[in-house]
Write an enzyme that holds these catalytic residues in place. Sequence first.
Site, mmCIF file in Angstrom:
data_model
loop_
_atom_site.group_PDB
_atom_site.id
_atom_site.type_symbol
_atom_site.label_atom_id
_atom_site.label_comp_id
_atom_site.label_asym_id
_atom_site.label_seq_id
_atom_site.Cartn_x
_atom_site.Cartn_y
_atom_site.Cartn_z
ATOM 1 N N PHE A 105 0.814 -1.209 0.000
ATOM 2 C CA PHE A 105 0.000 0.000 0.000
ATOM 3 C C PHE A 105 0.853 1.266 0.000
ATOM 4 O O PHE A 105 0.494 2.269 0.633
ATOM 5 C CB PHE A 105 -0.963 0.000 1.199
ATOM 6 C CG PHE A 105 -1.445 -1.368 1.573
ATOM 7 C CD1 PHE A 105 -2.096 -2.153 0.634
ATOM 8 C CD2 PHE A 105 -1.227 -1.892 2.828
ATOM 9 C CE1 PHE A 105 -2.524 -3.431 0.953
ATOM 10 C CE2 PHE A 105 -1.647 -3.172 3.159
ATOM 11 C CZ PHE A 105 -2.299 -3.935 2.214
ATOM 12 N N CYS A 106 1.993 1.221 -0.696
ATOM 13 C CA CYS A 106 2.901 2.365 -0.817
ATOM 14 C C CYS A 106 3.399 2.837 0.555
ATOM 15 O O CYS A 106 3.678 4.018 0.745
ATOM 16 C CB CYS A 106 2.239 3.528 -1.559
ATOM 17 S SG CYS A 106 1.793 3.134 -3.262
ATOM 18 N N ASN A 107 3.487 1.913 1.501
ATOM 19 C CA ASN A 107 3.957 2.245 2.845
ATOM 20 C C ASN A 107 5.049 1.256 3.225
ATOM 21 O O ASN A 107 4.830 0.339 4.028
ATOM 22 C CB ASN A 107 2.792 2.188 3.844
ATOM 23 C CG ASN A 107 3.112 2.878 5.146
ATOM 24 O OD1 ASN A 107 4.239 2.832 5.623
ATOM 25 N ND2 ASN A 107 2.116 3.508 5.742
#
EC number: 2.8.1.9
Length: 819
Positions: A429-431
């Site tokens: 999740f782009c984290n």
Amino acid sequence: MEAFLKEFGDYYGYPDGPKNIQEIRDTEFKRLDKGVVYLDHAGSTLYSELQMEYIFKDFTSNVFGNPHSQSDISSATSDLIADARHQVLEYFNASPEDYSCIFTSGATAALKLVGETFPWTQDSNFLYTMENHNSVLGIREYALAQGASGCAVDIEEAANQPGQLTNSGPSIKVKHRAVQMRNTSKLQKEESRGNAYNLFAFPSECNFSGLRFNLDLVKLMKENTETVLQGSPFSKSKRWMVLIDAAKGCATLPPDLSEYPADFVVVSFYKLFGYPTGLGALLVRNDAAKLLKKTYFSGGTVAASIADIDFVKRRERVEEFFEDGSASFLSIAAIRHGFKLLKSLTPSAIWMHTTSLSIYVKKKLQALRHGNRAAVCVLYGSENLELSSHKSGPTVTLNLKRPDGSWFGYLEVEKLASLSGIQLRTGCFCNPGACAKYLELSHSELLSNVEAGHICWDDNDVINGKPTGAVRVSFGYMSTFEDAKKFIDFIISSFASPPKKTGNGTVVSGRFPQLPSEDLESKESFPSHYLKSITVYPIKSCAGFSVIRWPLCRTGLLHDREWMVQGLTGEILTQKKVPEMSLIKTFIDLEEGLLSVESSRCEDKLHIRIKSDSYNPRNDEFDSHANILENRNEETRINRWFTNAIGRQCKLLRYSSSTSKDCLNRNKSPGLCRDLESNINFANEAQFLLISEESVADLNRRLEAKDEDYKRAHEKLNPHRFRPNLVISGGEPYGEDKWKTVKIGDNHFTSLGGCNRCQMINISNEAGLVKKSNEPLTTLASYRRVKGKILFGTLLRYEIDEKRQCWIGVGEEVNPDIE
């Protein structure tokens, strides 16, 4: 439902709102009645149909113009934009005296604006929590480029002391990780730090785990820095400014900026109310805005400029100074209808409604066990499951384990969820920081995964026995108990294994029941195997043609998948993206050396000279130039035909190297094939796909037994639905699973194992019409799943005989060597 309401009835469904949840769904989200369960509100929530009606009425009843003008229409548009800014500030309880609202193209653009204008010096520091979106991490590039230091930190908070953070000593500690800097000669001299500005960034809510951060961090970092950073090299640094990434958290609990006066807050409107996309905002304290250093100017940001000398006078109002070009005034006009919707429900009621669903799901998943009592789910960031704690948002992040403790890959979960009509999110999740932290991935493991080819959005969901990402479901203001229940039921039916038992002739092993033995003929009654049909597919994803006899070569069947269709942006087109490709018929005349192609969308057949002097199987390489057909006029004619046939710009490519062993992964980029010892053309995994008529017959029996409606609406599946090269008859269902090698006629093949099926087998071509459904993949998933793959059919590699010309023919005997 009764048990759920007993625990959460005071919080769920907007009991004090203008509409309850059922009324909201019935009147504003009728499109969800089609069986869609949408559980990715952390990625983007859904717009209300009523909201869009108001927007459309607004746009068709009024005239809007470019606000950079003095006309009546432009002035009215400027007033509307000013009112929208006020609504944004009001949502965060921010006074216009203290804050300005700068509209941007999204939360990412707002973060980029902070990074590129912040007054970095070599004495500055950029601290950010591990749980931050990549768009926040990108600010690090600006800091390091200016000689500043960067450092990820972990937040440690003592429990049960919410009112004692500033009065009796802080219960929050900031623990730093490795300090990053590109100016290696930089000296950390305490006396040089006094005048430098520093930036601390954290999310109001982690988009990976749903963990909500204590907003007291704002005051602590600004007023009690030395204590909260005690023991770190940053404890003596002054002038800290604070940035809150509220893109995820503001939909349920927007930060109250009158109480937590952060310097910068970023917001994304489609995560608040679904529409418009491409619009966000940066809320900036007016005193902080004066410190930002902006270089570029544009229309709307200057009061005056002179073209032929170095002179520019910039506008002084904060939003005018930073908003380059004309504002996205139509999108801005739309947000007032979104805020009207949120205001009618209230953010606190939305938070109680959505969080009651997430806590319910977490409790159910925590209690879920396999038949051997092993846990099914591992949840991340879910230590406190009390709704009153405000510790987590409406997000559930998890991974799933098999009874033996090995991991289900998150892509398997996503694939099966999609078949069940459930839309969720998988990956990191782009984290990356939160992902590594919760999955306990070390730096060496992360780097090793990258070196092994793992990148965002690829197929590598488990590497060296550890997951590389997770499954996330998140709830929005219109989510229902039924949505949550369907997700829980899906997890139980697809991943929880009951105890093994035997009864009434039905053998149950794990969660995959086999048909009762009386429904299958005895093993002795199955006839011997023989080759029933041969199909060649010259163009990848287009229809093939059947032959009685065909030559073999080093890539399998001569000319099989030797061509493919490519979009103008380089993507390979298949039936999954362009189902109409199944309507394109092909045929090869070996004697004439012609490939003929026809489509109902094209008046004329297309004939392509394949330029083969003979069909000698040892002479199967053809001249080409950069993988495209040589003759430019011919190329234009062919590409125009295919563009008309599939309804989009494309071109035909031909395989030109017999030495490549690459195949195509999920993203249509090169990846390693399962078959590394032979040559293939544009096949996904291997030279041949073999399907058994008996296995297809067994699948048809299961489909008919499962769903009478399916039986009435669909004809029995034909083996060619699975696009096999070879169809065999005889033997028992799935007997080919056990094959090690097989001899067909005089030709020898090696089994490479089962074929992993995708949703392409759910596409059917009935009477020239392309139809999609969830079958047969859903049924196959219920009993043919092995380690994350849904297997049906067997992949083969041809063991070429260089001493003779080899052919394969229908009717030849099939003799397998069983493991």
